[in-house]
Design a protein around this motif. Structure first.
Motif, PDB file in Angstrom:
ATOM      1  N   SER A  79       0.890  -1.123  -0.167  1.00  0.00           N
ATOM      2  CA  SER A  79       0.022   0.120  -0.077  1.00  0.00           C
ATOM      3  C   SER A  79       0.799   1.138  -0.024  1.00  0.00           C
ATOM      4  CB  SER A  79      -0.925   0.054   1.192  1.00  0.00           C
ATOM      5  OG  SER A  79      -1.971  -0.826   1.023  1.00  0.00           O
ATOM      6  N   VAL A  80       1.922   1.240   0.733  1.00  0.00           N
ATOM      7  CA  VAL A  80       2.812   2.460   0.843  1.00  0.00           C
ATOM      8  C   VAL A  80       3.511   2.759  -0.492  1.00  0.00           C
ATOM      9  CG1 VAL A  80       4.922   3.307   1.867  1.00  0.00           C
ATOM     10  CG2 VAL A  80       3.283   2.479   3.501  1.00  0.00           C
ATOM     11  N   PHE A  81       3.910   1.703  -1.194  1.00  0.00           N
ATOM     12  CA  PHE A  81       4.565   1.551  -2.174  1.00  0.00           C
ATOM     13  C   PHE A  81       3.773   2.228  -3.393  1.00  0.00           C
ATOM     14  CE2 PHE A  81       6.041   0.129  -6.557  1.00  0.00           C
ATOM     15  CZ  PHE A  81       7.600   0.593  -6.469  1.00  0.00           C
ATOM     16  N   ILE A  82       2.598   1.539  -3.532  1.00  0.00           N
ATOM     17  CA  ILE A  82       1.745   2.100  -4.822  1.00  0.00           C
ATOM     18  C   ILE A  82       1.096   3.368  -4.355  1.00  0.00           C
ATOM     19  CG2 ILE A  82      -0.699   1.666  -5.584  1.00  0.00           C
ATOM     20  CD1 ILE A  82      -0.126  -1.184  -4.949  1.00  0.00           C
ATOM     21  N   SER A  83       0.879   3.816  -3.164  1.00  0.00           N
ATOM     22  CA  SER A  83       0.332   5.108  -2.921  1.00  0.00           C
ATOM     23  C   SER A  83       1.319   6.078  -3.115  1.00  0.00           C
ATOM     24  CB  SER A  83      -0.055   5.185  -1.513  1.00  0.00           C
ATOM     25  OG  SER A  83      -1.288   4.138  -1.257  1.00  0.00           O
ATOM     26  N   PHE A  84       2.614   5.939  -2.834  1.00  0.00           N
ATOM     27  CA  PHE A  84       3.522   6.930  -2.802  1.00  0.00           C
ATOM     28  C   PHE A  84       4.095   6.934  -4.112  1.00  0.00           C
ATOM     29  CE2 PHE A  84       3.158   7.146   1.856  1.00  0.00           C
ATOM     30  CZ  PHE A  84       3.324   8.518   2.152  1.00  0.00           C
ATOM     31  N   VAL A  85       4.048   6.077  -4.901  1.00  0.00           N
ATOM     32  CA  VAL A  85       4.291   6.248  -6.293  1.00  0.00           C
ATOM     33  C   VAL A  85       3.113   6.836  -7.374  1.00  0.00           C
ATOM     34  CG1 VAL A  85       4.953   4.898  -8.419  1.00  0.00           C
ATOM     35  CG2 VAL A  85       5.994   4.446  -6.323  1.00  0.00           C
ATOM     36  N   LYS A  86       2.153   6.172  -7.054  1.00  0.00           N
ATOM     37  CA  LYS A  86       1.075   6.799  -7.924  1.00  0.00           C
ATOM     38  C   LYS A  86       0.341   8.330  -7.418  1.00  0.00           C
ATOM     39  CE  LYS A  86      -3.594   7.307  -8.524  1.00  0.00           C
ATOM     40  NZ  LYS A  86      -4.596   8.300  -7.904  1.00  0.00           N
ATOM     41  N   VAL A  87       0.436   8.551  -6.154  1.00  0.00           N
ATOM     42  CA  VAL A  87      -0.240   9.900  -6.069  1.00  0.00           C
ATOM     43  C   VAL A  87       0.644  11.050  -6.669  1.00  0.00           C
ATOM     44  CG1 VAL A  87      -0.803  11.321  -4.226  1.00  0.00           C
ATOM     45  CG2 VAL A  87      -1.369   9.023  -4.035  1.00  0.00           C
ATOM     46  N   PRO A  88       1.896  11.148  -6.187  1.00  0.00           N
ATOM     47  CA  PRO A  88       2.898  12.117  -6.511  1.00  0.00           C
ATOM     48  C   PRO A  88       2.876  12.200  -8.218  1.00  0.00           C
ATOM     49  CG  PRO A  88       3.800  11.018  -4.908  1.00  0.00           C
ATOM     50  CD  PRO A  88       2.766  10.512  -5.178  1.00  0.00           C
ATOM     51  N   LEU A  89       3.152  10.925  -8.840  1.00  0.00           N
ATOM     52  CA  LEU A  89       3.091  10.855 -10.393  1.00  0.00           C
ATOM     53  C   LEU A  89       1.852  11.448 -10.922  1.00  0.00           C
ATOM     54  CD1 LEU A  89       4.671   9.872 -12.672  1.00  0.00           C
ATOM     55  CD2 LEU A  89       3.662   7.730 -12.435  1.00  0.00           C
ATOM     56  N   GLY A  90       0.842  10.813 -10.310  1.00  0.00           N
ATOM     57  CA  GLY A  90      -0.604  11.456 -10.894  1.00  0.00           C
ATOM     58  C   GLY A  90      -0.824  12.876 -10.708  1.00  0.00           C
ATOM     59  N   ILE A  91      -0.334  13.488  -9.685  1.00  0.00           N
ATOM     60  CA  ILE A  91      -0.501  14.898  -9.394  1.00  0.00           C
ATOM     61  C   ILE A  91       0.495  15.490 -10.168  1.00  0.00           C
ATOM     62  CG2 ILE A  91      -0.147  16.955  -7.779  1.00  0.00           C
ATOM     63  CD1 ILE A  91      -1.109  15.065  -5.555  1.00  0.00           C
ATOM     64  N   SER A 202      -1.713  20.289  -2.140  1.00  0.00           N
ATOM     65  CA  SER A 202      -1.669  19.537  -0.819  1.00  0.00           C
ATOM     66  C   SER A 202      -3.022  19.173  -0.823  1.00  0.00           C
ATOM     67  CB  SER A 202      -1.303  20.561   0.246  1.00  0.00           C
ATOM     68  OG  SER A 202      -0.232  20.932   0.285  1.00  0.00           O
ATOM     69  N   ALA A 203      -4.189  19.850  -1.087  1.00  0.00           N
ATOM     70  CA  ALA A 203      -5.488  19.344  -1.010  1.00  0.00           C
ATOM     71  C   ALA A 203      -5.816  17.898  -1.898  1.00  0.00           C
ATOM     72  CB  ALA A 203      -6.645  20.181  -1.204  1.00  0.00           C
ATOM     73  N   LEU A 204      -5.213  18.123  -3.117  1.00  0.00           N
ATOM     74  CA  LEU A 204      -5.400  17.148  -3.981  1.00  0.00           C
ATOM     75  C   LEU A 204      -4.732  15.485  -3.489  1.00  0.00           C
ATOM     76  CD1 LEU A 204      -5.248  18.634  -7.547  1.00  0.00           C
ATOM     77  CD2 LEU A 204      -7.276  17.637  -6.483  1.00  0.00           C
ATOM     78  N   PHE A 205      -3.350  15.999  -3.071  1.00  0.00           N
ATOM     79  CA  PHE A 205      -2.513  14.873  -2.254  1.00  0.00           C
ATOM     80  C   PHE A 205      -3.394  14.157  -1.318  1.00  0.00           C
ATOM     81  CE2 PHE A 205       0.555  12.778   0.147  1.00  0.00           C
ATOM     82  CZ  PHE A 205       1.352  12.423  -0.592  1.00  0.00           C
ATOM     83  N   ILE A 206      -4.035  14.949  -0.338  1.00  0.00           N
ATOM     84  CA  ILE A 206      -4.783  14.141   0.578  1.00  0.00           C
ATOM     85  C   ILE A 206      -6.170  13.321  -0.095  1.00  0.00           C
ATOM     86  CG2 ILE A 206      -6.255  14.480   2.462  1.00  0.00           C
ATOM     87  CD1 ILE A 206      -4.709  17.147   3.039  1.00  0.00           C
ATOM     88  N   LEU A 207      -6.550  13.836  -1.083  1.00  0.00           N
ATOM     89  CA  LEU A 207      -7.936  13.495  -1.552  1.00  0.00           C
ATOM     90  C   LEU A 207      -7.436  12.035  -2.225  1.00  0.00           C
ATOM     91  CD1 LEU A 207     -10.017  16.309  -2.705  1.00  0.00           C
ATOM     92  CD2 LEU A 207     -10.593  15.027  -0.916  1.00  0.00           C
ATOM     93  N   ASP A 208      -6.270  12.274  -2.968  1.00  0.00           N
ATOM     94  CA  ASP A 208      -5.854  10.973  -3.815  1.00  0.00           C
ATOM     95  C   ASP A 208      -5.223  10.213  -2.889  1.00  0.00           C
ATOM     96  OD1 ASP A 208      -5.551   9.986  -6.323  1.00  0.00           O
ATOM     97  OD2 ASP A 208      -3.821  10.805  -6.777  1.00  0.00           O
ATOM     98  N   PHE A 209      -4.445  10.407  -1.982  1.00  0.00           N
ATOM     99  CA  PHE A 209      -3.798   9.362  -1.068  1.00  0.00           C
ATOM    100  C   PHE A 209      -4.909   8.654  -0.251  1.00  0.00           C
ATOM    101  CE2 PHE A 209      -2.113   7.750   2.881  1.00  0.00           C
ATOM    102  CZ  PHE A 209      -0.852   7.373   2.436  1.00  0.00           C
ATOM    103  N   VAL A 210      -5.794   9.296   0.296  1.00  0.00           N
ATOM    104  CA  VAL A 210      -6.935   8.515   0.955  1.00  0.00           C
ATOM    105  C   VAL A 210      -7.675   7.516   0.100  1.00  0.00           C
ATOM    106  CG1 VAL A 210      -9.140   8.786   2.226  1.00  0.00           C
ATOM    107  CG2 VAL A 210      -7.315  10.222   2.765  1.00  0.00           C
ATOM    108  N   ALA A 211      -7.913   8.006  -1.230  1.00  0.00           N
ATOM    109  CA  ALA A 211      -8.832   7.390  -2.181  1.00  0.00           C
ATOM    110  C   ALA A 211      -7.865   6.089  -2.583  1.00  0.00           C
ATOM    111  CB  ALA A 211      -9.228   8.155  -3.469  1.00  0.00           C
ATOM    112  N   THR A 212      -6.453   6.148  -2.829  1.00  0.00           N
ATOM    113  CA  THR A 212      -5.733   5.239  -3.372  1.00  0.00           C
ATOM    114  C   THR A 212      -5.304   4.194  -2.337  1.00  0.00           C
ATOM    115  OG1 THR A 212      -4.896   6.875  -4.943  1.00  0.00           O
ATOM    116  CG2 THR A 212      -3.582   4.688  -4.403  1.00  0.00           C
TER     117      THR A 212
END
Length: 282
Positions: A79-91, A202-212
């Motif tokens: 979960s940590v790997f997927i979230s911290f790769v997908k969220v910054p890359l997507g943003i 930062s707001a998008l990071f929170i929303l996307d991280f929680v969703a992912t």
């Protein structure tokens, strides 16, 4: 505080709104309190004490037991790997795409933006079968890439929509002054827009991280090997095996939720201002 109390006395509608807010807050907090209290009790205390009764003796044995028996170590890493790769890359992709759309002019600009907007209207649940077929055809089942790519595909349209509204509200004189000084698009984006985008990013990071972090259905379809499961899938397996272990089950729930809460607490001061900045229609 006194000014708020006086205002509520003068305005019955405001008083009703505050009471409704407190009621909804209590309804939301009640399950959270129950889960935390139960996770800190022994089995005997759980069966003999009240639901919302504070633990007589705090015990963290449920957490260590749930972590070891549920095999959450690998699921947590996934979960940590997927979230911290997908969220910054997507943003990052969304920010560049939104900037490009905001700067484009011509008759194809509007249809292209509507194309991104259409992506926010498709519920991914109806696309699970086609997504599985596509990912399987590329041989990406049970891989990080096979899960991150669909996450990106369904997350980027919403982020582009929000960031596009932010860029459209920026005064054109700023970009024109930078252009006169010889700054190209990348320089303008990096030195002018990026520093003032911190709240909305930062707001998008929170929303996307929680969703992912909490996503379940797509991970269940693509990650079939238990070694590749994310935390929601691990929690589902733990619940099926140890349903009668109420303390351990609630401890597992807390373990799953804590990272998302920590991310929110770190970025929460930007959350409201960020959403307000991106919600303005350009």
């Amino acid at each position: 505080m006194r000014d708020h109390i006086r205002a509520m006395r003068r305005d019955p509608l405001l008083l009703c709104l505050w009471l409704a807010l407190l009621l909804f807050a209590a309804l939301w907090l009640a399950p959270c309190i129950f889960i935390v209290f139960t996770s800190l009790k022994t089995f005997g205390e759980i069966t003999n004490s009240g639901v919302f009764e504070f633990p007589k003796e705090l015990t963290f044995a449920n957490y260590t037991s749930a972590w070891s028996r549920g095999g959450f170590e690998q699921a947590f890493f996934n979960s940590v790997f997927i979230s911290f790769v997908k969220v910054p890359l997507g943003i990052a992709i969304s920010a560049l795409a939104a900037y490009a759309l905001a700067q484009m002019t011509g008759r194809f600009t509007r249809p292209l933006f509507l194309f991104f907007l259409f992506g926010t209207m498709i519920p991914f649940q109806v696309m699970l079968a086609p997504i599985f077929t596509l990912v399987n055809s590329f041989g990406l089942i049970d891989t990080y890439v096979g899960l991150i790519l669909p996450y990106l595909a369904f997350g980027i349209p919403f982020q582009v929509f929000i960031l596009h509204g932010f860029f459209k509200t920026m005064p054109k004189e700023i970009a024109e002054a930078a252009e006169i000084d010889g700054a190209g698009h990348f320089t303008r984006f990096r030195r002018i827009y990026l520093p003032i985008m911190t709240p909305i990013l930062s707001a998008l990071f929170i929303l996307d991280f929680v969703a992912t972090w909490n996503e379940f259905a797509m991970a269940l379809v693509i990650m079939q090997n238990k070694a590749m499961w994310t935390l929601p899938l691990g929690l589902m397996s733990f619940q099926g095996q140890f349903m009668a272990d109420y303390g351990g089950l609630n401890a597992a729930i807390v373990i799953t939720v804590i990272p998302a809460v920590m991310v929110y607490l770190i970025f929460q001061r930007y959350f409201v201002s960020g959403l307000a900045a991106g919600a303005v229609k350009g």
